[in-house]
Design an enzyme around this catalytic site. Structure first.
Site, PDB file in Angstrom:
ATOM      1  N   THR A 186       0.609  -0.946  -0.028  1.00 40.02           N
ATOM      2  CA  THR A 186      -0.272  -0.130   0.319  1.00 40.02           C
ATOM      3  C   THR A 186       0.449   1.396  -0.015  1.00 40.02           C
ATOM      4  O   THR A 186       0.657   1.420   1.043  1.00 40.02           O
ATOM      5  CB  THR A 186      -1.033   0.422   1.148  1.00 40.02           C
ATOM      6  OG1 THR A 186      -1.796  -0.810   0.929  1.00 40.02           O
ATOM      7  CG2 THR A 186      -1.518   1.252   2.062  1.00 40.02           C
ATOM      8  N   GLU A 204       3.312   1.420  10.431  1.00 38.60           N
ATOM      9  CA  GLU A 204       2.142   2.600  11.306  1.00 38.60           C
ATOM     10  C   GLU A 204       2.365   1.723  12.357  1.00 38.60           C
ATOM     11  O   GLU A 204       2.800   0.535  12.945  1.00 38.60           O
ATOM     12  CB  GLU A 204       0.682   1.653  11.400  1.00 38.60           C
ATOM     13  CG  GLU A 204       0.018   3.167  10.000  1.00 38.60           C
ATOM     14  CD  GLU A 204      -1.244   2.468   9.216  1.00 38.60           C
ATOM     15  OE1 GLU A 204      -1.823   2.964   8.793  1.00 38.60           O
ATOM     16  OE2 GLU A 204      -1.864   0.973   9.760  1.00 38.60           O
ATOM     17  N   THR A 222     -12.892   5.576  12.442  1.00 39.73           N
ATOM     18  CA  THR A 222     -13.969   6.032  13.724  1.00 39.73           C
ATOM     19  C   THR A 222     -13.532   7.302  14.089  1.00 39.73           C
ATOM     20  O   THR A 222     -13.690   7.952  14.672  1.00 39.73           O
ATOM     21  CB  THR A 222     -13.926   5.460  14.758  1.00 39.73           C
ATOM     22  OG1 THR A 222     -13.081   4.118  15.449  1.00 39.73           O
ATOM     23  CG2 THR A 222     -15.004   3.885  13.969  1.00 39.73           C
TER      24      THR A 222
END
Length: 420
Positions: free
Chosen positions: A198, A284, A420
């Site tokens: 990605t 990450e 979220t």
């Protein structure tokens, strides 16, 4: 270090390129989210894209453009919405984007390539993009690479940019040489796994290269860089590596492999590897970069496959995060890579610590090996913040490398809260 030097400028270091990055309003965060790279003249274009069967509209769009012709002038990238799994409307949005930019630049829409990054399933905010395109065109600058690098990132913690320069003999013969430059920017932090991972990467070059040769060079460079990194085992819908070569260095056209082509490809590979390592290090939640070097395989492909399997192992990554020199996990990953080798030929090293040789475990200072991992995670040992794993599987000539990062608690937190 190869026969080149590092310079400043990123994608605008090469002659004949401008770039820009602006805040159009595509991201809810209010951070920069629209980037443009423009060549002053038509450039030879090559691309390598995701292997996922679920692809973003921009990926299909670019593939169609590059299959029809091997040239381009501009690359436009939006961040915030991936425009993947968005159906027919997503395809129309990509087409409209190219037409809008073509009108703003007064060029053929078929000379425009597109890239998107963001949340899968979300269309580009076209009302925002329509007003943003004139702004990003107005912002184009010969020093705009850094702004463009900042406008393509999402969960990345840092911008990723590099530029290199070498020299190539000019057409007059003799000893006279002219400079040739390659620059690149990239983004990527999560959903990183070959083949492609990605990530987005855009490369500019001012050499003149035959289209087929340029594509071959880029494909090989991708295999040795972006297709050799992994963060989490997930391949994305939007992965794109696009490279332009516009000939503005005024060096002779490179039409076949030879000394000058090899020099240029080596520099292209170094640019891609630098950016790939930067993506892996910025994984990450990562606290360190992991490099796996494999030797003794039958060929380069086999060696890279073993290296990628090891660096992609969740157990290996977790052990590195916990500063646990658990070499058994490394050996197990090598064994399941799908590459046959004799167990009695296996050797495993962690940094300078020899842990396994001829398939036999060796006594080693576990506390010191753990300290090596701790120091590497703090960036205080040898290769800054890189944990080095060296594996030999036999006496073959095949060597390969792969890069990744450790697996921390923060990775789960970041991805649990992504939308979220």
């Amino acid at each position: 270090m190869g026969d080149w030097q590092q310079i400043t400028g990123g994608v605008t270091a090469a002659r004949g390129y401008r770039a820009a990055g602006i805040t159009a309003g595509l991201k809810a965060s209010g951070l920069p989210d629209l980037a443009l790279i423009l060549s002053d003249v038509d450039a030879i274009a090559a691309g390598v894209f995701t292997t996922s069967h679920v692809k973003a509209a921009c990926v299909d769009y670019c593939r169609q453009i590059l299959q029809a012709k091997h040239s381009a002038r501009a690359i436009l990238c939006n961040a915030g919405q991936a425009n993947a799994a968005t159906g027919h409307q997503g395809v129309k949005d990509a087409q409209e984007t190219a037409e809008l930019l073509a009108k703003a630049l007064n060029i053929d829409p078929n000379l425009i390539l597109l890239a998107s990054t963001g949340v899968i399933g979300q269309r580009i905010k076209m009302d925002v993009l329509r007003s943003g395109i004139p702004q990003v065109v107005a912002a184009l600058s010969e020093t705009g690479s850094d702004a463009a690098a900042g406008a393509i990132i999402t969960t990345d913690l840092v911008k990723k940019s590099i530029a290199l320069e070498t020299t190539i003999h000019d057409a007059s013969g003799g000893l006279r040489q002219r400079p040739v430059r390659i620059g690149g920017i990239a983004k990527g932090s999560g959903m990183i796994h070959p083949n492609m991972a990605t990530m987005l990467s855009f490369v500019t070059c001012d050499a003149a290269v035959a289209p087929t040769l340029w594509q071959q060079m880029l494909t090989r460079a991708a295999d040795r860089s972006f297709n050799s990194i992994t963060v989490d085992g997930d391949t994305s819908t939007n992965d794109s590596l696009i490279a332009l070569a516009n000939g503005q260095s005024r060096t002779p056209a490179i039409t076949e492999m030879g000394a000058e082509a090899e020099k240029l490809e080596a520099m292209l590979t170094e640019v891609c590897q630098y950016l790939a390592r930067a993506i892996a290090r910025d994984g990450e939640g990562a606290t360190c970069l992991i490099e796996v070097q494999v030797t003794g395989a039958d060929d380069e492909l086999a060696a890279r496959q073993i290296a990628k399997t090891i660096v992609g192992s969740s157990l290996v990554k977790s052990a590195i995060f916990g500063c646990d020199p658990n070499w058994g996990r490394i050996a197990a990953a090598a064994g399941r890579a799908g590459v046959p080798f004799e167990q009695e030929n296996l050797q495993v090293k962690l940094g300078d610590f020899l842990l396994l040789e001829n398939g036999q475990p060796l006594p080693f200072d576990k506390a010191a090996a753990s300290a090596y991992l701790k120091q590497a995670k703090m960036g205080a040992y040898l290769q800054a913040d890189t944990v080095l794993i060296s594996v030999s599987v036999g006496n073959g000539h095949g060597t390969g490398k792969a890069w990744g990062c450790d697996l921390s608690y923060d990775y789960v937190k970041i991805n649990a809260e992504y939308t979220t």
